[in-house]
Design a protein around this motif. Structure first.
Motif, PDB file in Angstrom:
ATOM      1  N   THR B  23       0.827  -1.210   0.000  1.00 24.17           N
ATOM      2  CA  THR B  23       0.000   0.000   0.000  1.00 24.17           C
ATOM      3  C   THR B  23       0.861   1.261   0.000  1.00 24.17           C
ATOM      4  O   THR B  23       0.574   2.224  -0.707  1.00 24.17           O
ATOM      5  N   ILE B  24       1.943   1.214   0.789  1.00 27.24           N
ATOM      6  CA  ILE B  24       2.820   2.387   0.835  1.00 27.24           C
ATOM      7  C   ILE B  24       3.509   2.595  -0.510  1.00 27.24           C
ATOM      8  O   ILE B  24       3.539   3.711  -1.052  1.00 27.24           O
ATOM      9  N   ALA B  25       4.028   1.502  -1.083  1.00 23.43           N
ATOM     10  CA  ALA B  25       4.686   1.604  -2.391  1.00 23.43           C
ATOM     11  C   ALA B  25       3.703   2.162  -3.409  1.00 23.43           C
ATOM     12  O   ALA B  25       4.053   2.989  -4.253  1.00 23.43           O
ATOM     13  N   ASN B  26       2.453   1.733  -3.286  1.00 18.21           N
ATOM     14  CA  ASN B  26       1.421   2.188  -4.204  1.00 18.21           C
ATOM     15  C   ASN B  26       1.212   3.694  -4.099  1.00 18.21           C
ATOM     16  O   ASN B  26       1.112   4.388  -5.114  1.00 18.21           O
ATOM     17  N   ALA B  27       1.196   4.196  -2.874  1.00 15.72           N
ATOM     18  CA  ALA B  27       1.019   5.636  -2.697  1.00 15.72           C
ATOM     19  C   ALA B  27       2.186   6.390  -3.320  1.00 15.72           C
ATOM     20  O   ALA B  27       2.001   7.409  -4.002  1.00 15.72           O
ATOM     21  N   LEU B  28       3.414   5.865  -3.129  1.00 16.69           N
ATOM     22  CA  LEU B  28       4.591   6.505  -3.734  1.00 16.69           C
ATOM     23  C   LEU B  28       4.454   6.526  -5.255  1.00 16.69           C
ATOM     24  O   LEU B  28       4.670   7.555  -5.902  1.00 16.69           O
ATOM     25  N   GLY B  29       4.056   5.370  -5.815  1.00 16.15           N
ATOM     26  CA  GLY B  29       3.891   5.282  -7.265  1.00 16.15           C
ATOM     27  C   GLY B  29       2.848   6.262  -7.761  1.00 16.15           C
ATOM     28  O   GLY B  29       2.986   6.864  -8.827  1.00 16.15           O
ATOM     29  N   LEU B  67       9.289   3.400 -12.316  1.00 17.12           N
ATOM     30  CA  LEU B  67       8.880   3.513 -10.912  1.00 17.12           C
ATOM     31  C   LEU B  67       7.385   3.255 -10.760  1.00 17.12           C
ATOM     32  O   LEU B  67       6.963   2.514  -9.866  1.00 17.12           O
ATOM     33  N   ILE B  68       6.566   3.874 -11.637  1.00 15.01           N
ATOM     34  CA  ILE B  68       5.118   3.689 -11.528  1.00 15.01           C
ATOM     35  C   ILE B  68       4.780   2.204 -11.580  1.00 15.01           C
ATOM     36  O   ILE B  68       4.097   1.658 -10.720  1.00 15.01           O
ATOM     37  N   VAL B  69       5.297   1.542 -12.620  1.00 14.93           N
ATOM     38  CA  VAL B  69       4.926   0.143 -12.816  1.00 14.93           C
ATOM     39  C   VAL B  69       5.326  -0.718 -11.627  1.00 14.93           C
ATOM     40  O   VAL B  69       4.510  -1.457 -11.074  1.00 14.93           O
ATOM     41  N   PHE B  70       6.587  -0.605 -11.206  1.00 15.42           N
ATOM     42  CA  PHE B  70       7.028  -1.564 -10.195  1.00 15.42           C
ATOM     43  C   PHE B  70       6.664  -1.163  -8.770  1.00 15.42           C
ATOM     44  O   PHE B  70       6.612  -2.007  -7.888  1.00 15.42           O
ATOM     45  N   LEU B  71       6.392   0.128  -8.539  1.00 16.80           N
ATOM     46  CA  LEU B  71       5.885   0.496  -7.217  1.00 16.80           C
ATOM     47  C   LEU B  71       4.422   0.071  -7.074  1.00 16.80           C
ATOM     48  O   LEU B  71       3.955  -0.255  -5.983  1.00 16.80           O
ATOM     49  N   GLN B  72       3.676   0.088  -8.181  1.00 14.75           N
ATOM     50  CA  GLN B  72       2.248  -0.211  -8.081  1.00 14.75           C
ATOM     51  C   GLN B  72       1.940  -1.694  -8.235  1.00 14.75           C
ATOM     52  O   GLN B  72       0.883  -2.149  -7.821  1.00 14.75           O
ATOM     53  N   LEU B  73       2.848  -2.427  -8.876  1.00 14.59           N
ATOM     54  CA  LEU B  73       2.539  -3.834  -9.173  1.00 14.59           C
ATOM     55  C   LEU B  73       2.115  -4.644  -7.938  1.00 14.59           C
ATOM     56  O   LEU B  73       1.103  -5.346  -7.984  1.00 14.59           O
TER      57      LEU B  73
END
Lengths: 437, 212
Positions: B23-29, B67-73
């Motif tokens: 969830t945190i990685a997702n917010a960063l992405g 970054l978007i792809v791998f933070l959100q995956l």
């Protein structure tokens, strides 16, 4: 087993695994990995094959079109631009049998020029147009069928996620693909409208409904019409106009469109901070899942090249002296078959690497081939058992009087119209690529 | 307490921790998406109206896409939005619930293995890119360590294998490579728990202190 046999088994295995419910990127990746391992006998080679696309296939400037256009589409839906254009269209078509149906098609065509997804179109118009048609006693099957049928316009009329995906697989420019999609999209929309008119004449029972003079007493003022159409026209001008004149690259057009949509939504007070964050979140999710799919599809297409399956297919076709007609017939049948099981993106990613080496040497345009592929694969959105547009409509509608079967039956005439348009597009490539000259 | 319940609790907390990280990685992405929109618009305006193109925008875009792809995956996996067609599974699951469950476990298990393979395959690239900076080992060329921690850290980061065009935009490769490997690894863990719990996990994760 020869490499080619392993390749054929792999393609079949992917389709079967996906049908069983395996995640599509995992199916593409795992099967390709195992196939390369089997053919080479070296697991380390398979690991290397896996490493390259995961690290490198995302490093493409034009991939940025995906989040940008997705974000723009989400904001446009939130800003209510779809409902606005529908309102205006509805008044224009009010005097004709099936008029609301035609208005839905027209509004969808315009809305499609600012969104890239059929799913978005399907859910927006299920909410605004189906209840309206039911209120005027339209046949429920027709009502949902129109929405399903016209939702596919979202992925044919640019900007479109499917045209972007194709442009990566076939290494074509996103801008060219977008421009090539305009005329076929308009043709499809026009054919739908004619088809509704004909259905209204020949099978009024299927269409149902009544014309209304409800609006006559309450005409829309010019100011109202303008306030409902200007924002969407402006957005279309920025995006497609920018790309057509070469003033903006597709990536820049996406960014400018997203910003403009953001401004409209804010000015109209239709965007809370929460829904803004949700749109961003949704954008990230969609981007990550599409790009992960593309990443593993690139592994799959490397695997096909490794086992030399496309070459073999080419030789097979040459040996049997199959001409253009039969190749196209086989291609369309294959897409229709896969369309009953898979979603559009997966069909494109699975079939294009197989066929592209056949199409190119024949001197055919890969841009044209892309339009054919997207339209052909989109028919699958409407056909059972897994027509995704139909599922979305059923879920959004949440009305127990209308079953999934009704949605599929209602969409069937529109799927048939799509097939006819597809044949016309195959026969006359100029309709797609004429705009590029 | 029996060993079984302890194990259950341990698994539940690991699973929950994995969800949190996702969830945190997702917010960063998600923030990166916003940055992307902003950067592109600044470039369009600067180039067309002030004739001052934003140099390095292509590099920034590519960098943010990774970054978007791998933070959100991982979050895509967490919320079950990875592309699939589960119509068959739904139909079978309704008629024979146990077949549906077995199928779910098998599918998530296979996905777990694949993501682990992806993490394993990309790990050496990460190691290679971080070793190229020689943060700890003495560098093969350039000035030796000075002893000042910060100076050495900056010096080392200069040495890293970089991404981009020198003089326009460069960034060290290793943080991106790290995100890719960690993302695949986290995805694998998330799938593992999906496979173990097979739809039952909501009850397990809901510890008493989180009812708000």
């Amino acid at each position: 087993m020869s490499p080619v046999e392993i390749g054929i088994i792999s393609v079949v295995a992917i389709v079967v695994l996906v049908y069983l419910g395996l995640y599509i990127p995992v199916a593409l990746g795992t099967v390709s990995f195992v196939a390369i391992w089997f053919v080479s006998g070296k697991p380390i080679l398979a690991i290397n094959f896996l490493r390259v696309p995961i690290g490198d296939s995302v490093t493409e400037y034009e991939f940025a079109t995906i989040p940008l256009f997705t974000f723009m589409g989400l904001l446009v839906s939130k800003a209510g631009l779809g409902a606005d254009i529908y309102d205006v269209m509805n008044r224009a078509f009010r005097k004709i049998t099936g008029g609301i149906g035609m208005a839905t098609v027209g509004a969808n065509a315009v809305f499609a020029a600012v969104t890239g997804s059929s799913i978005a179109s399907a859910s927006v118009f299920t909410r605004i147009s189906v209840p309206e048609m039911l209120r005027f006693n339209y046949n429920p099957r027709f009502a949902v069928g129109v929405v399903a049928g016209s939702s596919v316009l979202g992925m044919i009329i640019p900007p479109s996620a499917m045209l972007i995906i194709y442009s990566f697989v076939a290494e074509q420019s996103v801008g060219d693909m977008f421009l090539a999609g305009i005329v076929p999209g308009i043709i499809l929309a026009a054919t739908y409208i004619v088809a509704i008119f004909v259905m209204g004449r020949l099978t009024p029972g299927f269409v149902g409904g009544q014309t209304s003079d409800e609006y006559a007493a309450d005409p829309m003022t010019t100011a109202e019409v303008l306030s409902k159409t200007v924002p969407i026209v402006l957005l279309i001008t920025i995006v497609l106009g920018g790309i057509y004149t070469g003033w903006l690259t597709p990536v820049e057009a996406g960014a400018a469109g997203a910003l403009a949509a953001l401004l409209f939504a804010t000015v109209r007070r239709r965007l809370s901070l929460r829904s803004f964050w949700e749109s961003l979140l949704e954008t990230g999710h969609i981007t990550a899942s599409i790009l992960f799919l593309i990443t593993t599809a690139s592994l799959y297409s490397r695997m096909l090249g490794f086992v030399a399956l496309p070459n073999e297919l080419n030789q097979f076709l040459a040996a049997n002296e199959l001409d253009f007609f039969w190749i196209m017939a086989a291609y369309v049948v294959l897409m229709l078959f896969l369309g009953t099981l898979l979603d559009t993106a997966s069909i494109i990613l699975i079939v294009v690497p197989l066929f592209i080496n056949i199409i190119e040497p024949m001197g055919l345009s890969l841009v044209w081939f892309g339009i054919i592929t997207v339209v052909g694969a989109e028919i699958g959105l409407l056909t059972p058992p897994l027509g995704i547009s139909c599922f979305v409509i059923k879920t959004t509608l949440d009305d127990s009087r209308i079953s999934l079967k009704d949605v599929f039956l209602g969409a069937l005439p529109f799927a048939f119209v799509m097939l006819l348009v597809l044949i016309v597009l195959i026969r006359f490539p100029g309709l797609s690529i004429g705009i590029l000259n | 307490m029996s060993l079984r319940t302890n194990l259950d609790r341990l698994a539940a907390s690991i699973s929950q921790a994995a969800d949190w990280v996702a969830t945190i990685a997702n917010a960063l992405g998600t923030i990166v998406v916003l940055v992307l929109v902003a950067v592109m618009n600044v470039d369009v305006v600067a180039r067309n109206f002030f004739n001052a193109p934003f140099r390095g925008v292509v590099e920034v875009v590519i960098f943010s896409m990774i970054l978007i792809v791998f933070l959100q995956l991982p979050d895509v996996i967490r919320v079950n939005r990875l592309t699939r067609s589960d119509g068959f599974m739904a139909v079978v699951g309704q008629a024979y619930p146990w077949v549906g469950r077995v199928l779910t476990r098998a599918v998530d298990g296979l996905a777990c293995v694949f993501m682990a393979l992806a993490a394993y395959a990309t790990w050496p690239v990460f190691v290679e890119t971080i070793e190229s900076c020689s943060y700890i080992t003495p560098p093969e060329f350039g000035p030796p360590f000075t002893g000042n921690l910060l100076t050495d850290l900056f010096e080392a980061t200069e040495r890293c294998d970089y991404f981009g065009t020198p003089g326009v935009f460069t960034a060290p490769w290793w943080p991106v490579r790290m995100v890719i490997t960690l993302s695949a690894g986290l995805g694998s863990v998330l799938f593992l728990f999906k496979s173990i719990y097979a739809g039952r996990r909501l009850e397990l994760v809901r510890l008493p202190d989180q009812d708000n």
